[in-house]
Design a protein around this motif. Structure first.
Motif, PDB file in Angstrom:
ATOM      1  N   GLY A  68       0.821  -1.190   0.000  1.00 43.79           N
ATOM      2  CA  GLY A  68       0.000   0.000   0.000  1.00 43.79           C
ATOM      3  C   GLY A  68       0.860   1.245   0.000  1.00 43.79           C
ATOM      4  O   GLY A  68       1.972   1.259   0.513  1.00 43.79           O
ATOM      5  N   VAL A  69       0.351   2.316  -0.604  1.00 47.83           N
ATOM      6  CA  VAL A  69       1.067   3.587  -0.677  1.00 47.83           C
ATOM      7  C   VAL A  69       0.185   4.678  -0.097  1.00 47.83           C
ATOM      8  O   VAL A  69      -0.923   4.913  -0.590  1.00 47.83           O
ATOM      9  CB  VAL A  69       1.420   3.945  -2.136  1.00 47.83           C
ATOM     10  CG1 VAL A  69       2.193   5.259  -2.189  1.00 47.83           C
ATOM     11  CG2 VAL A  69       2.204   2.827  -2.786  1.00 47.83           C
ATOM     12  N   VAL A  70       0.625   5.325   0.960  1.00 45.54           N
ATOM     13  CA  VAL A  70      -0.118   6.422   1.559  1.00 45.54           C
ATOM     14  C   VAL A  70       0.241   7.694   0.796  1.00 45.54           C
ATOM     15  O   VAL A  70       1.356   8.196   0.892  1.00 45.54           O
ATOM     16  CB  VAL A  70       0.220   6.585   3.055  1.00 45.54           C
ATOM     17  CG1 VAL A  70      -0.596   7.732   3.658  1.00 45.54           C
ATOM     18  CG2 VAL A  70      -0.046   5.296   3.805  1.00 45.54           C
ATOM     19  N   LEU A  71      -0.712   8.206   0.032  1.00 42.64           N
ATOM     20  CA  LEU A  71      -0.455   9.403  -0.762  1.00 42.64           C
ATOM     21  C   LEU A  71      -0.479  10.661   0.095  1.00 42.64           C
ATOM     22  O   LEU A  71       0.303  11.576  -0.102  1.00 42.64           O
ATOM     23  CB  LEU A  71      -1.487   9.532  -1.878  1.00 42.64           C
ATOM     24  CG  LEU A  71      -1.370   8.525  -3.020  1.00 42.64           C
ATOM     25  CD1 LEU A  71      -2.402   8.841  -4.095  1.00 42.64           C
ATOM     26  CD2 LEU A  71       0.024   8.533  -3.622  1.00 42.64           C
ATOM     27  N   PHE A  72      -1.434  10.722   1.036  1.00 45.17           N
ATOM     28  CA  PHE A  72      -1.444  11.860   1.947  1.00 45.17           C
ATOM     29  C   PHE A  72      -2.193  11.497   3.216  1.00 45.17           C
ATOM     30  O   PHE A  72      -3.003  10.559   3.248  1.00 45.17           O
ATOM     31  CB  PHE A  72      -2.049  13.112   1.302  1.00 45.17           C
ATOM     32  CG  PHE A  72      -3.497  13.016   0.874  1.00 45.17           C
ATOM     33  CD1 PHE A  72      -4.526  12.880   1.809  1.00 45.17           C
ATOM     34  CD2 PHE A  72      -3.849  13.113  -0.462  1.00 45.17           C
ATOM     35  CE1 PHE A  72      -5.854  12.829   1.421  1.00 45.17           C
ATOM     36  CE2 PHE A  72      -5.174  13.068  -0.865  1.00 45.17           C
ATOM     37  CZ  PHE A  72      -6.176  12.924   0.082  1.00 45.17           C
ATOM     38  N   ALA A  73      -1.875  12.214   4.279  1.00 45.79           N
ATOM     39  CA  ALA A  73      -2.555  12.082   5.566  1.00 45.79           C
ATOM     40  C   ALA A  73      -2.702  13.476   6.150  1.00 45.79           C
ATOM     41  O   ALA A  73      -1.764  14.274   6.100  1.00 45.79           O
ATOM     42  CB  ALA A  73      -1.782  11.181   6.514  1.00 45.79           C
ATOM     43  N   SER A  74      -3.874  13.773   6.686  1.00 47.07           N
ATOM     44  CA  SER A  74      -4.144  15.118   7.175  1.00 47.07           C
ATOM     45  C   SER A  74      -3.437  15.431   8.482  1.00 47.07           C
ATOM     46  O   SER A  74      -3.221  16.595   8.815  1.00 47.07           O
ATOM     47  CB  SER A  74      -5.654  15.317   7.359  1.00 47.07           C
ATOM     48  OG  SER A  74      -6.148  14.423   8.355  1.00 47.07           O
ATOM     49  N   ASP A  75      -3.077  14.399   9.238  1.00 47.71           N
ATOM     50  CA  ASP A  75      -2.413  14.602  10.521  1.00 47.71           C
ATOM     51  C   ASP A  75      -1.665  13.329  10.900  1.00 47.71           C
ATOM     52  O   ASP A  75      -1.734  12.315  10.214  1.00 47.71           O
ATOM     53  CB  ASP A  75      -3.428  14.984  11.608  1.00 47.71           C
ATOM     54  CG  ASP A  75      -4.538  13.955  11.750  1.00 47.71           C
ATOM     55  OD1 ASP A  75      -4.245  12.838  12.201  1.00 47.71           O
ATOM     56  OD2 ASP A  75      -5.691  14.265  11.395  1.00 47.71           O
ATOM     57  N   GLU A  76      -0.954  13.402  12.011  1.00 44.98           N
ATOM     58  CA  GLU A  76      -0.114  12.282  12.428  1.00 44.98           C
ATOM     59  C   GLU A  76      -0.939  11.037  12.740  1.00 44.98           C
ATOM     60  O   GLU A  76      -0.540   9.918  12.398  1.00 44.98           O
ATOM     61  CB  GLU A  76       0.716  12.670  13.654  1.00 44.98           C
ATOM     62  CG  GLU A  76       1.691  11.595  14.093  1.00 44.98           C
ATOM     63  CD  GLU A  76       2.563  12.030  15.260  1.00 44.98           C
ATOM     64  OE1 GLU A  76       3.347  11.194  15.758  1.00 44.98           O
ATOM     65  OE2 GLU A  76       2.457  13.198  15.674  1.00 44.98           O
ATOM     66  N   VAL A  77      -2.080  11.204  13.384  1.00 47.55           N
ATOM     67  CA  VAL A  77      -2.912  10.047  13.728  1.00 47.55           C
ATOM     68  C   VAL A  77      -3.401   9.348  12.468  1.00 47.55           C
ATOM     69  O   VAL A  77      -3.350   8.117  12.367  1.00 47.55           O
ATOM     70  CB  VAL A  77      -4.113  10.469  14.605  1.00 47.55           C
ATOM     71  CG1 VAL A  77      -5.054   9.283  14.828  1.00 47.55           C
ATOM     72  CG2 VAL A  77      -3.623  11.002  15.939  1.00 47.55           C
ATOM     73  N   ALA A  78      -3.873  10.111  11.485  1.00 50.80           N
ATOM     74  CA  ALA A  78      -4.339   9.507  10.240  1.00 50.80           C
ATOM     75  C   ALA A  78      -3.227   8.732   9.557  1.00 50.80           C
ATOM     76  O   ALA A  78      -3.438   7.632   9.040  1.00 50.80           O
ATOM     77  CB  ALA A  78      -4.879  10.593   9.312  1.00 50.80           C
ATOM     78  N   GLY A  79      -2.023   9.297   9.573  1.00 52.27           N
ATOM     79  CA  GLY A  79      -0.887   8.608   8.985  1.00 52.27           C
ATOM     80  C   GLY A  79      -0.544   7.336   9.734  1.00 52.27           C
ATOM     81  O   GLY A  79      -0.239   6.305   9.132  1.00 52.27           O
ATOM     82  N   GLN A  80      -0.603   7.397  11.071  1.00 51.43           N
ATOM     83  CA  GLN A  80      -0.310   6.212  11.879  1.00 51.43           C
ATOM     84  C   GLN A  80      -1.337   5.112  11.646  1.00 51.43           C
ATOM     85  O   GLN A  80      -0.976   3.927  11.569  1.00 51.43           O
ATOM     86  CB  GLN A  80      -0.270   6.596  13.360  1.00 51.43           C
ATOM     87  CG  GLN A  80       0.960   7.382  13.755  1.00 51.43           C
ATOM     88  CD  GLN A  80       0.941   7.763  15.222  1.00 51.43           C
ATOM     89  OE1 GLN A  80      -0.092   8.164  15.771  1.00 51.43           O
ATOM     90  NE2 GLN A  80       2.070   7.635  15.880  1.00 51.43           N
ATOM     91  N   LEU A  81      -2.599   5.483  11.536  1.00 55.27           N
ATOM     92  CA  LEU A  81      -3.646   4.483  11.296  1.00 55.27           C
ATOM     93  C   LEU A  81      -3.419   3.766   9.966  1.00 55.27           C
ATOM     94  O   LEU A  81      -3.601   2.549   9.872  1.00 55.27           O
ATOM     95  CB  LEU A  81      -5.017   5.145  11.309  1.00 55.27           C
ATOM     96  CG  LEU A  81      -5.527   5.609  12.670  1.00 55.27           C
ATOM     97  CD1 LEU A  81      -6.821   6.400  12.514  1.00 55.27           C
ATOM     98  CD2 LEU A  81      -5.740   4.434  13.615  1.00 55.27           C
ATOM     99  N   ALA A  82      -3.019   4.523   8.952  1.00 57.34           N
ATOM    100  CA  ALA A  82      -2.734   3.901   7.656  1.00 57.34           C
ATOM    101  C   ALA A  82      -1.559   2.944   7.774  1.00 57.34           C
ATOM    102  O   ALA A  82      -1.592   1.819   7.252  1.00 57.34           O
ATOM    103  CB  ALA A  82      -2.445   4.981   6.612  1.00 57.34           C
ATOM    104  N   GLU A  83      -0.508   3.365   8.472  1.00 56.01           N
ATOM    105  CA  GLU A  83       0.662   2.509   8.640  1.00 56.01           C
ATOM    106  C   GLU A  83       0.332   1.264   9.461  1.00 56.01           C
ATOM    107  O   GLU A  83       0.826   0.169   9.178  1.00 56.01           O
ATOM    108  CB  GLU A  83       1.792   3.293   9.325  1.00 56.01           C
ATOM    109  CG  GLU A  83       2.501   4.273   8.417  1.00 56.01           C
ATOM    110  CD  GLU A  83       3.372   3.576   7.373  1.00 56.01           C
ATOM    111  OE1 GLU A  83       3.582   2.342   7.484  1.00 56.01           O
ATOM    112  OE2 GLU A  83       3.833   4.251   6.449  1.00 56.01           O
ATOM    113  N   ILE A  84      -0.490   1.422  10.495  1.00 55.56           N
ATOM    114  CA  ILE A  84      -0.878   0.281  11.324  1.00 55.56           C
ATOM    115  C   ILE A  84      -1.602  -0.768  10.491  1.00 55.56           C
ATOM    116  O   ILE A  84      -1.310  -1.970  10.577  1.00 55.56           O
ATOM    117  CB  ILE A  84      -1.766   0.751  12.497  1.00 55.56           C
ATOM    118  CG1 ILE A  84      -0.937   1.533  13.515  1.00 55.56           C
ATOM    119  CG2 ILE A  84      -2.443  -0.450  13.177  1.00 55.56           C
ATOM    120  CD1 ILE A  84      -1.775   2.252  14.554  1.00 55.56           C
TER     121      ILE A  84
END
Length: 253
Positions: A68-84
């Protein structure tokens, strides 16, 4: 006053009006924006369209299974959830891809959500998410990725918020498809979507290292990488970097 004022009495007309305004908002957000800045421009536009959501991210499926590729995250929590979810291989977004349908988890601390994804729910609570929602981005029969939303507190995604979220996901599907089809420039620079995928080059490299040292398949190598990340309380990307720089030895796994 809301950014959206329905101009039609009929529900179908209202939905079409909203769809048009969302599409125009996203198009306007990326006009005259350099390719490298397109993801963050889209992110800001999505946040403005969904102001009552705590945070959101957009992920697309990589060219290899499980990438999976995270193109963008609005904040740190959103980014962490995607990574998790990427690390564990479970959660609303993986389910949305599998089902090709929206998946809603209004209370990550209770059943049925906590029972469906026990590992994800525990980790999501630790980073501050009480609810999570995932909508697939589709192009025909193909799933391109997911738009993932979260709330700090438990609660459903309903009413106008649900309708808007679904229409934003539809518009993003068109945006991702359009930009990915954009021709490379004369210098051979790849499209912004292809370039975003290169952010996962460490995952590809680390998977290759595990395959060579342990004599396992690519799928098994990726599972081992994710398992190590989970046991260490880290992310797959962090573990991959440690494997590449030699600070983590996987030869005796």
């Amino acid at each position: 006053m809301s950014w959206w004022e329905p101009g039609a009495e009929d529900a179908e007309q209202e939905t079409q009006l909203l769809r048009t305004r969302i599409t125009r908002r996203l198009i306007g957000a990326v006009q005259d924006v350099p390719s490298a800045s397109v993801p963050q421009a889209l992110c800001r536009a999505c946040v403005s369209l969904l102001p009552d959501i705590s945070g959101l991210s957009l992920s697309v499926l990589g060219r290899k299974a499980g990438m999976g590729v995270v193109l963008f995250a609005s904040d740190e929590v959103a980014g962490q959830l995607a990574e998790i979810q990427y690390t564990l291989g479970e959660g609303p977004c993986t389910e949305a891809v599998r089902l090709r349908a929206p998946v809603f988890a209004p209370d990550l601390a209770r059943a049925p959500d906590a029972r469906r994804w026990p590992l994800f729910c525990v980790q999501a609570a630790k980073v501050g998410a009480g609810a999570a929602f995932s909508m697939p981005l589709t192009a025909g029969a193909k799933v391109l990725g997911t738009l993932d939303l979260y709330q700090e507190t438990a609660g459903p995604l309903d009413g106008d918020r649900l309708r808007t979220a679904l229409l934003v996901a539809d518009a993003l599907s068109l945006a991702v498809t359009a930009f990915d089809r954009a021709a490379a420039d004369s210098d051979g620079v790849v499209t912004w979507l292809q370039g975003a995928e290169s952010d996962r080059v460490e995952i590809h490299q680390a998977t290759g290292v595990i395959m060579v040292h342990l004599g396992v398949s690519a799928e098994d190598a990726l599972l081992r990488l994710r398992a190590r990340a989970f046991t260490q309380g880290s992310t797959a990307l962090d573990v991959a970097r440690a494997i590449i720089d030699g600070s983590t030895d996987i030869r005796h796994e």
